[in-house]
Design a protein around this motif. Structure first.
Motif, short mmCIF file in Angstrom:
data_model
loop_
_atom_site.label_atom_id
_atom_site.label_comp_id
_atom_site.label_asym_id
_atom_site.label_seq_id
_atom_site.Cartn_x
_atom_site.Cartn_y
_atom_site.Cartn_z
N GLU A 1 50.73 -13.29 -29.01
CA GLU A 1 51.78 -14.21 -28.57
C GLU A 1 53.10 -13.90 -29.29
OE1 GLU A 1 52.57 -19.03 -28.16
OE2 GLU A 1 50.65 -18.31 -28.93
N ARG A 2 53.05 -13.65 -30.61
CA ARG A 2 54.26 -13.32 -31.37
C ARG A 2 54.85 -11.98 -30.93
NH1 ARG A 2 51.05 -15.17 -35.74
NH2 ARG A 2 50.84 -13.06 -36.53
N VAL A 3 53.97 -11.00 -30.69
CA VAL A 3 54.44 -9.68 -30.25
C VAL A 3 55.12 -9.78 -28.89
CG1 VAL A 3 53.67 -7.39 -29.51
CG2 VAL A 3 52.79 -8.37 -31.62
N CYS A 51 64.31 -3.26 -30.50
CA CYS A 51 63.28 -3.43 -31.53
C CYS A 51 63.50 -2.45 -32.65
CB CYS A 51 61.88 -3.22 -30.95
SG CYS A 51 61.43 -4.50 -29.77
N ASP A 56 43.95 -10.42 -31.63
CA ASP A 56 44.16 -11.78 -32.10
C ASP A 56 45.17 -12.46 -31.17
OD1 ASP A 56 44.20 -14.06 -33.91
OD2 ASP A 56 46.17 -13.31 -34.55
N ALA A 73 46.99 -15.15 -31.35
CA ALA A 73 48.22 -15.63 -31.99
C ALA A 73 49.18 -14.47 -32.26
CB ALA A 73 47.88 -16.37 -33.28
N THR A 74 48.63 -13.35 -32.71
CA THR A 74 49.46 -12.17 -32.97
C THR A 74 50.05 -11.64 -31.67
OG1 THR A 74 48.10 -11.62 -34.88
CG2 THR A 74 49.49 -9.85 -33.99
N ALA A 133 56.57 -12.37 -27.56
CA ALA A 133 57.85 -13.09 -27.72
C ALA A 133 58.93 -12.13 -28.22
CB ALA A 133 57.68 -14.27 -28.66
N LEU A 134 58.59 -11.31 -29.20
CA LEU A 134 59.56 -10.34 -29.73
C LEU A 134 59.91 -9.28 -28.69
CD1 LEU A 134 58.18 -9.86 -33.34
CD2 LEU A 134 60.35 -10.94 -32.69
N GLU A 174 62.41 -10.27 -25.92
CA GLU A 174 63.82 -10.44 -26.27
C GLU A 174 64.63 -9.26 -25.77
OE1 GLU A 174 64.10 -11.11 -30.46
OE2 GLU A 174 63.07 -13.05 -30.34
#
Length: 111
Positions: free
Chosen positions: A99-101, A111, A94, A96-97, A103-104, A107
């Motif tokens: 993209e979030r992963v 984690c 996915d 969108a998922t 981004a995290l 950092e």
């Protein structure tokens, strides 16, 4: 004797024809050397089209739509981030998922 405008029109017709200079010149009744020279001369002057308004209408080419031939990915891909972390993504993810992963994972915190 042909004018500069006439030669510009001839060179333009030759370039649009897709023919070699030899074939086009033979068909039109002049020498290929003349076409080459006039193309060079007109380009050196910064124009290759006639300065008159005698332009041809655009021509359309046939278009054939083909099926998407992208390779089917069956193996996961790996994304190595500058901080040393690696994200493995399986086919069918996915966006969108992911993209979030990413981004995290990008950092600097743990984690």
């Amino acid at each position: 004797m042909a004018t500069r405008v006439e030669w510009a029109e001839r060179v333009g017709r030759w370039e649009r024809s897709g023919l070699s200079a030899e074939k086009f010149a033979r068909r039109e009744g002049y020498k290929a050397k003349q076409l080459y020279w006039w193309r060079w001369k007109l380009r050196a002057e910064g124009t290759s089209q006639p300065s008159t308004s005698s332009t041809q209408a655009p021509q359309f080419l046939p278009v054939h739509v083909v099926a998407d031939v992208s390779p089917v990915v069956t193996e996961p891909i790996e994304i190595a981030l500058p901080n040393g972390r690696v994200v493995r993504v399986r086919p069918g993810f996915d966006p969108a998922t992911l993209e979030r992963v990413l981004a995290l994972a990008a950092e600097e915190t743990s984690c």
